[in-house]
Motif scaffolding. Structure first.
Motif, PDB file in Angstrom:
ATOM      1  N   ARG A 151      -1.132  10.055  -7.167  1.00  0.00           N
ATOM      2  CA  ARG A 151       0.041   9.482  -7.386  1.00  0.00           C
ATOM      3  C   ARG A 151       0.935   8.997  -6.383  1.00  0.00           C
ATOM      4  O   ARG A 151       1.969   8.345  -6.720  1.00  0.00           O
ATOM      5  N   ARG A 152       0.502   9.262  -5.031  1.00  0.00           N
ATOM      6  CA  ARG A 152       1.476   8.836  -3.935  1.00  0.00           C
ATOM      7  C   ARG A 152       0.398   8.204  -3.150  1.00  0.00           C
ATOM      8  O   ARG A 152      -0.761   8.446  -2.929  1.00  0.00           O
ATOM      9  N   LEU A 153       1.089   7.025  -2.409  1.00  0.00           N
ATOM     10  CA  LEU A 153       0.216   6.413  -1.283  1.00  0.00           C
ATOM     11  C   LEU A 153      -0.208   7.223  -0.214  1.00  0.00           C
ATOM     12  O   LEU A 153      -1.267   7.112   0.348  1.00  0.00           O
ATOM     13  N   GLU A 154       0.475   8.213   0.110  1.00  0.00           N
ATOM     14  CA  GLU A 154       0.305   9.290   1.230  1.00  0.00           C
ATOM     15  C   GLU A 154      -0.872  10.261   0.799  1.00  0.00           C
ATOM     16  O   GLU A 154      -1.315  10.752   1.777  1.00  0.00           O
ATOM     17  N   GLU A 155      -1.209  10.233  -0.224  1.00  0.00           N
ATOM     18  CA  GLU A 155      -2.442  11.032  -0.730  1.00  0.00           C
ATOM     19  C   GLU A 155      -3.742  10.276  -0.569  1.00  0.00           C
ATOM     20  O   GLU A 155      -4.803  11.237  -0.920  1.00  0.00           O
ATOM     21  N   LEU A 156      -3.639   9.198  -0.361  1.00  0.00           N
ATOM     22  CA  LEU A 156      -5.175   8.233  -0.378  1.00  0.00           C
ATOM     23  C   LEU A 156      -5.740   8.698   0.993  1.00  0.00           C
ATOM     24  O   LEU A 156      -5.150   8.878   1.984  1.00  0.00           O
ATOM     25  N   PRO A 157      -7.116   8.969   0.963  1.00  0.00           N
ATOM     26  CA  PRO A 157      -7.770   9.292   1.898  1.00  0.00           C
ATOM     27  C   PRO A 157      -8.254   7.924   2.909  1.00  0.00           C
ATOM     28  O   PRO A 157      -7.934   6.828   2.457  1.00  0.00           O
ATOM     29  N   PRO A 158      -8.594   8.308   4.194  1.00  0.00           N
ATOM     30  CA  PRO A 158      -8.746   7.058   5.015  1.00  0.00           C
ATOM     31  C   PRO A 158      -9.666   5.998   4.619  1.00  0.00           C
ATOM     32  O   PRO A 158      -9.243   5.033   4.978  1.00  0.00           O
ATOM     33  N   ASP A 159     -10.586   6.368   3.916  1.00  0.00           N
ATOM     34  CA  ASP A 159     -11.646   5.346   3.184  1.00  0.00           C
ATOM     35  C   ASP A 159     -10.842   4.682   2.450  1.00  0.00           C
ATOM     36  O   ASP A 159     -10.950   3.231   2.339  1.00  0.00           O
ATOM     37  N   ALA A 160      -9.990   5.106   1.633  1.00  0.00           N
ATOM     38  CA  ALA A 160      -9.452   4.311   0.657  1.00  0.00           C
ATOM     39  C   ALA A 160      -8.407   3.317   1.325  1.00  0.00           C
ATOM     40  O   ALA A 160      -7.921   2.241   0.751  1.00  0.00           O
ATOM     41  N   LEU A 161      -7.733   3.949   2.203  1.00  0.00           N
ATOM     42  CA  LEU A 161      -6.660   2.970   3.200  1.00  0.00           C
ATOM     43  C   LEU A 161      -7.231   2.014   3.660  1.00  0.00           C
ATOM     44  O   LEU A 161      -6.918   0.996   3.868  1.00  0.00           O
ATOM     45  N   ALA A 162      -8.586   2.199   4.028  1.00  0.00           N
ATOM     46  CA  ALA A 162      -9.438   1.158   4.609  1.00  0.00           C
ATOM     47  C   ALA A 162      -9.760  -0.064   3.864  1.00  0.00           C
ATOM     48  O   ALA A 162      -9.720  -1.117   4.098  1.00  0.00           O
ATOM     49  N   LEU A 163      -9.928   0.247   2.478  1.00  0.00           N
ATOM     50  CA  LEU A 163     -10.371  -0.705   1.512  1.00  0.00           C
ATOM     51  C   LEU A 163      -8.839  -1.654   1.395  1.00  0.00           C
ATOM     52  O   LEU A 163      -9.041  -2.713   1.039  1.00  0.00           O
ATOM     53  N   LEU A 164      -7.613  -0.803   1.507  1.00  0.00           N
ATOM     54  CA  LEU A 164      -6.512  -1.746   1.055  1.00  0.00           C
ATOM     55  C   LEU A 164      -6.286  -2.573   2.505  1.00  0.00           C
ATOM     56  O   LEU A 164      -5.786  -3.713   1.947  1.00  0.00           O
ATOM     57  N   ALA A 165      -6.609  -2.075   3.393  1.00  0.00           N
ATOM     58  CA  ALA A 165      -6.397  -2.974   4.622  1.00  0.00           C
ATOM     59  C   ALA A 165      -7.291  -4.220   4.535  1.00  0.00           C
ATOM     60  O   ALA A 165      -7.030  -5.122   5.100  1.00  0.00           O
ATOM     61  N   ARG A 166      -8.592  -3.761   4.002  1.00  0.00           N
ATOM     62  CA  ARG A 166      -9.654  -4.819   4.067  1.00  0.00           C
ATOM     63  C   ARG A 166      -8.956  -6.226   3.008  1.00  0.00           C
ATOM     64  O   ARG A 166      -9.033  -7.227   2.887  1.00  0.00           O
ATOM     65  N   ALA A 167      -8.205  -5.533   1.879  1.00  0.00           N
ATOM     66  CA  ALA A 167      -7.794  -6.356   0.656  1.00  0.00           C
ATOM     67  C   ALA A 167      -6.595  -7.167   1.246  1.00  0.00           C
ATOM     68  O   ALA A 167      -6.496  -8.116   0.790  1.00  0.00           O
ATOM     69  N   GLU A 168      -6.090  -6.654   2.182  1.00  0.00           N
ATOM     70  CA  GLU A 168      -4.578  -7.194   2.708  1.00  0.00           C
ATOM     71  C   GLU A 168      -5.025  -8.543   3.393  1.00  0.00           C
ATOM     72  O   GLU A 168      -3.998  -9.293   3.382  1.00  0.00           O
ATOM     73  N   HIS A 169      -6.274  -8.842   3.602  1.00  0.00           N
ATOM     74  CA  HIS A 169      -6.506 -10.151   4.305  1.00  0.00           C
ATOM     75  C   HIS A 169      -6.299 -11.349   3.197  1.00  0.00           C
ATOM     76  O   HIS A 169      -6.189 -12.125   3.343  1.00  0.00           O
ATOM     77  N   ASP A 170      -6.313 -11.162   1.801  1.00  0.00           N
ATOM     78  CA  ASP A 170      -6.085 -12.018   0.899  1.00  0.00           C
ATOM     79  C   ASP A 170      -4.856 -12.155   0.655  1.00  0.00           C
ATOM     80  O   ASP A 170      -4.284 -13.143  -0.051  1.00  0.00           O
ATOM     81  N   GLY A 171      -4.011 -11.143   0.993  1.00  0.00           N
ATOM     82  CA  GLY A 171      -2.524 -11.289   0.749  1.00  0.00           C
ATOM     83  C   GLY A 171      -1.861  -9.783   1.019  1.00  0.00           C
ATOM     84  O   GLY A 171      -2.441  -8.964   0.823  1.00  0.00           O
ATOM     85  N   ILE A 172      -0.703  -9.806   1.898  1.00  0.00           N
ATOM     86  CA  ILE A 172      -0.017  -8.546   2.146  1.00  0.00           C
ATOM     87  C   ILE A 172       0.381  -7.696   1.181  1.00  0.00           C
ATOM     88  O   ILE A 172       0.411  -6.377   1.288  1.00  0.00           O
ATOM     89  N   GLU A 173       0.425  -8.165  -0.107  1.00  0.00           N
ATOM     90  CA  GLU A 173       0.766  -7.390  -1.176  1.00  0.00           C
ATOM     91  C   GLU A 173      -0.404  -6.220  -1.816  1.00  0.00           C
ATOM     92  O   GLU A 173      -0.028  -5.395  -2.227  1.00  0.00           O
ATOM     93  N   LEU A 174      -1.746  -6.511  -1.084  1.00  0.00           N
ATOM     94  CA  LEU A 174      -2.686  -5.708  -1.444  1.00  0.00           C
ATOM     95  C   LEU A 174      -2.871  -4.540  -0.380  1.00  0.00           C
ATOM     96  O   LEU A 174      -3.610  -3.627  -0.829  1.00  0.00           O
ATOM     97  N   GLY A 175      -1.939  -4.453   0.607  1.00  0.00           N
ATOM     98  CA  GLY A 175      -2.054  -3.567   1.634  1.00  0.00           C
ATOM     99  C   GLY A 175      -1.208  -2.407   1.528  1.00  0.00           C
ATOM    100  O   GLY A 175      -0.163  -2.588   0.832  1.00  0.00           O
ATOM    101  N   ALA A 176      -1.498  -1.391   2.224  1.00  0.00           N
ATOM    102  CA  ALA A 176      -0.515  -0.306   2.349  1.00  0.00           C
ATOM    103  C   ALA A 176       0.883  -0.499   2.705  1.00  0.00           C
ATOM    104  O   ALA A 176       1.939   0.069   2.252  1.00  0.00           O
TER     105      ALA A 176
END
Length: 354
Positions: free
Chosen positions: A7-32
């Motif tokens: 339910r919370r962004l802070e609960e995402l594991p590091p590998d999930a945050l890494a996926l968000l960081a990669r997605a952020e290259h398409d638009g910052i709205e996609l990142g943590a």
């Protein structure tokens, strides 16, 4: 494969945050960083946020940020974790993820949000891999889906500097910029571009002052924009332009430069000084900065088909959305039938128009 939900962004594991960081290259709205400010400044959305994860052999391969409303009118409707502040949404997906695997996650979404009626996913890039994979996964999950228009998006892909860009603009725009520059020079105005540092607080207040004196409606969430400005400054993305007339700010624009792209996010001017053309000059100065200093490959005017954008940009694309229904829910089945009927009748209605 193991579907999970936090339910919370802070609960995402590091590998999930890494996926968000990669997605952020398409638009910052996609990142943590965006999501942290988005949820932190809108508590009512935070209460309905869900991060659906799919793990393969203990490693996250998909993150699906969603929003489920608790109010009666919206019950059973799950949507992308986005709103009018978001120019783009997409799940964060591992390059090896298949449609069949994503379908497993979608089935888990249906189960967790029972009785789910519909899924609304927008705004998305219809040319992206995420779009194609979602459409295929929805079919495999047994969720009939249709796409819809979200908004037009004007943008510029460029390899030239400011001089080359300006030479390619319509003559009317070049003349407008030249005349406005002369008016501002005669009035004694100056342009400032803030990227952070000790001028950040002053520039943020200037932006808010200009916005309040503009034609625009007050922000529905007053804390969002100052929070976004601070977030951008922290990550080196901030290009906050202000036109000053003596000590009074009369125009302000927030541009966001990240991952080789410049997004023109917010712009406003004080209506009392409209005749000076300060907004035009500020757009020109920021464009010069992102082309000559930041050397971006793309400039994006984000949401809307406003006529003035055509003079500054060179290409248009669409952002679209997907609406999917759960046929195993009575309301979902009715929604799917209604959607199918609307799509069936639309060509007939269009043909009947004079």
């Amino acid at each position: 494969m193991a579907p999970l939900c936090v339910r919370r962004l802070e609960e995402l594991p590091p590998d999930a945050l890494a996926l968000l960081a990669r997605a952020e290259h398409d638009g910052i709205e996609l990142g943590a960083p965006w999501l942290r400010n988005f949820l932190g400044t809108m508590p009512e959305l935070c209460q309905g946020a869900y991060f659906h994860l799919l793990c393969r052999e203990g490693r996250a391969v998909a993150v699906l940020p969603l929003l489920a409303r608790a109010d009666t009118a919206q019950r059973g409707r799950v949507q992308s974790l986005a709103n009018y502040y978001s120019a783009l949404w997409a799940p964060a997906l591992d390059p090896t993820l298949t449609a069949a695997e994503l379908a497993l996650l979608l089935r888990d979404v249906v189960r967790r949000h029972a009785p789910l009626r519909s899924l609304h996913l927008a705004p998305m890039d219809p040319d992206s891999r995420a779009w194609a994979l979602l459409r295929a996964a929805l079919r495999l999950a047994g969720l009939p889906a249709w796409d819809f228009f979200a908004f037009g998006n004007w943008y510029l892909r460029t390899e030239v500097d400011w001089a080359g860009y300006l030479a390619a603009r319509p003559g009317e725009l070049r003349n407008t910029i030249r005349r406005a520059e002369k008016r501002l020079l005669k009035a004694g105005a100056r342009v400032e571009i803030v990227t952070g540092g000790e001028r950040l607080v002053t520039a943020t207040r200037a932006y808010e002052q200009v916005y309040a004196a503009s034609w625009k409606q007050p922000e529905p969430h007053a804390a969002f924009m100052p929070g976004l400005i601070r977030t951008c400054a922290l990550h080196g993305w901030l290009r906050l332009g202000v036109v000053w007339l003596e000590e009074r700010p009369i125009a302000a624009q927030l541009w966001i430069v990240a991952h080789g792209k410049a997004a023109i996010y917010k712009l406003a001017y004080d209506e009392a000084f409209k005749a000076l053309g300060s907004g035009t000059v500020l757009t020109a100065r920021l464009m010069c900065h992102v082309l000559d200093v930041d050397r971006v490959a793309e400039v994006d005017y984000l949401m809307g088909d406003d006529a003035y954008k055509r003079s500054w940009m060179s290409q248009r694309r669409e952002r679209r959305g997907i609406v999917a229904y759960n046929p195993r829910s009575p309301r979902g089945l009715m929604g799917a039938a209604g959607e199918a009927l609307i799509r069936l009748l639309k060509p007939l209605r269009d043909k009947a128009r004079p």
